[in-house]
Design an enzyme around this catalytic site. Structure first.
Site, PDB file in Angstrom:
ATOM      1  N   HIS A  61       0.827  -1.212   0.000  1.00  0.00           N
ATOM      2  CA  HIS A  61       0.000   0.000   0.000  1.00  0.00           C
ATOM      3  C   HIS A  61       0.861   1.263   0.000  1.00  0.00           C
ATOM      4  CE1 HIS A  61      -2.834  -2.694   2.539  1.00  0.00           C
ATOM      5  NE2 HIS A  61      -3.053  -2.894   1.260  1.00  0.00           N
ATOM      6  N   LYS A  70       6.168   6.506   6.940  1.00  0.00           N
ATOM      7  CA  LYS A  70       5.692   5.716   8.072  1.00  0.00           C
ATOM      8  C   LYS A  70       6.867   5.186   8.881  1.00  0.00           C
ATOM      9  CE  LYS A  70       1.812   4.068   5.312  1.00  0.00           C
ATOM     10  NZ  LYS A  70       1.248   2.919   4.610  1.00  0.00           N
ATOM     11  N   TYR A 129       1.972   2.075  13.445  1.00  0.00           N
ATOM     12  CA  TYR A 129       2.438   2.996  12.408  1.00  0.00           C
ATOM     13  C   TYR A 129       2.374   4.422  12.941  1.00  0.00           C
ATOM     14  CZ  TYR A 129      -0.028  -0.549   9.436  1.00  0.00           C
ATOM     15  OH  TYR A 129      -0.538  -1.690   8.847  1.00  0.00           O
ATOM     16  N   ASP A 165      -6.415  -6.391  -1.506  1.00  0.00           N
ATOM     17  CA  ASP A 165      -5.039  -6.815  -1.751  1.00  0.00           C
ATOM     18  C   ASP A 165      -4.974  -7.971  -2.748  1.00  0.00           C
ATOM     19  OD1 ASP A 165      -4.157  -4.840  -0.067  1.00  0.00           O
ATOM     20  OD2 ASP A 165      -3.782  -6.179   1.625  1.00  0.00           O
TER      21      ASP A 165
END
Length: 183
Positions: A61, A70, A129, A165
């Site tokens: 992603h 991130k 994250y 996904d």
């Protein structure tokens, strides 16, 4: 803290200093000035956490144009964490770094312009994250987890995937990618 370079110069492994004894441990998971000194300059504006079972694969992603950097870590359990350079024009386009992260004290910096994913290696994993921009559903981009052009060795034969996904396109078919030098 210890900062470890990877094969992709912008992706960093970070090992915060751990203070432990028979009672347990303490570690500083983030301190602005130390991370600035490591080259991570943008402030974090959103924190996210997921819990997943063994074999769950989340990714690959990214967001574009609202790109995100991130700082990721496994708070419980272990994962194989992956960052893929998908910046059009980058000398490392399509190359990836794969690092095992666990509750044992390791983080990975996934810069803007990189796709990110992970697979859970332990019974369960809590994954954290810190993001340097907010989540923007309209900017979401997914890339197929098993794209042969990227060649990630996930170590899992049949991962558990979301419908999104499982249906993600190959990198070569994604049109909305960030541009090297502009993120």
């Amino acid at each position: 803290m210890n900062v470890i370079a990877t094969e992709l110069p912008e992706v960093l492994i970070i090992e915060p200093k751990l203070f432990g004894d028979q009672r347990g441990f303490f570690l500083e998971t983030y301190q602005f000035q130390r991370y600035v000194e490591a080259g991570i300059h943008r402030p974090f504006v959103q924190d996210n956490m997921s819990r997943s079972a063994r074999g769950v694969l989340r990714g690959l992603h990214l967001q574009n144009p609202g790109t995100q950097g991130k700082l990721v870590s496994a708070l419980r359990g272990s994962v194989l964490d992956v960052a893929v350079d998908v910046r059009v024009g980058s000398p490392n386009f399509g190359r990836h770094v794969a690092v095992e992260l666990s509750e044992e004290n390791r983080q990975l910096w996934v810069p803007r312009g990189f796709a990110h994913g992970f697979v859970v290696l332990s019974e369960t994993a809590d994954f954290f994250y810190k993001c340097d921009d907010i989540y923007s559903p309209k900017d979401e981009v997914s890339i197929r987890w098993n794209d042969p052009a990227i060649g990630i060795k996930w170590g899992v034969e049949s991962p558990s995937l979301s419908a999104k996904d499982a249906a993600a396109p190959l990198l070569a078919d994604v049109k909305n990618l960030p541009i090297y030098g502009q993120v």
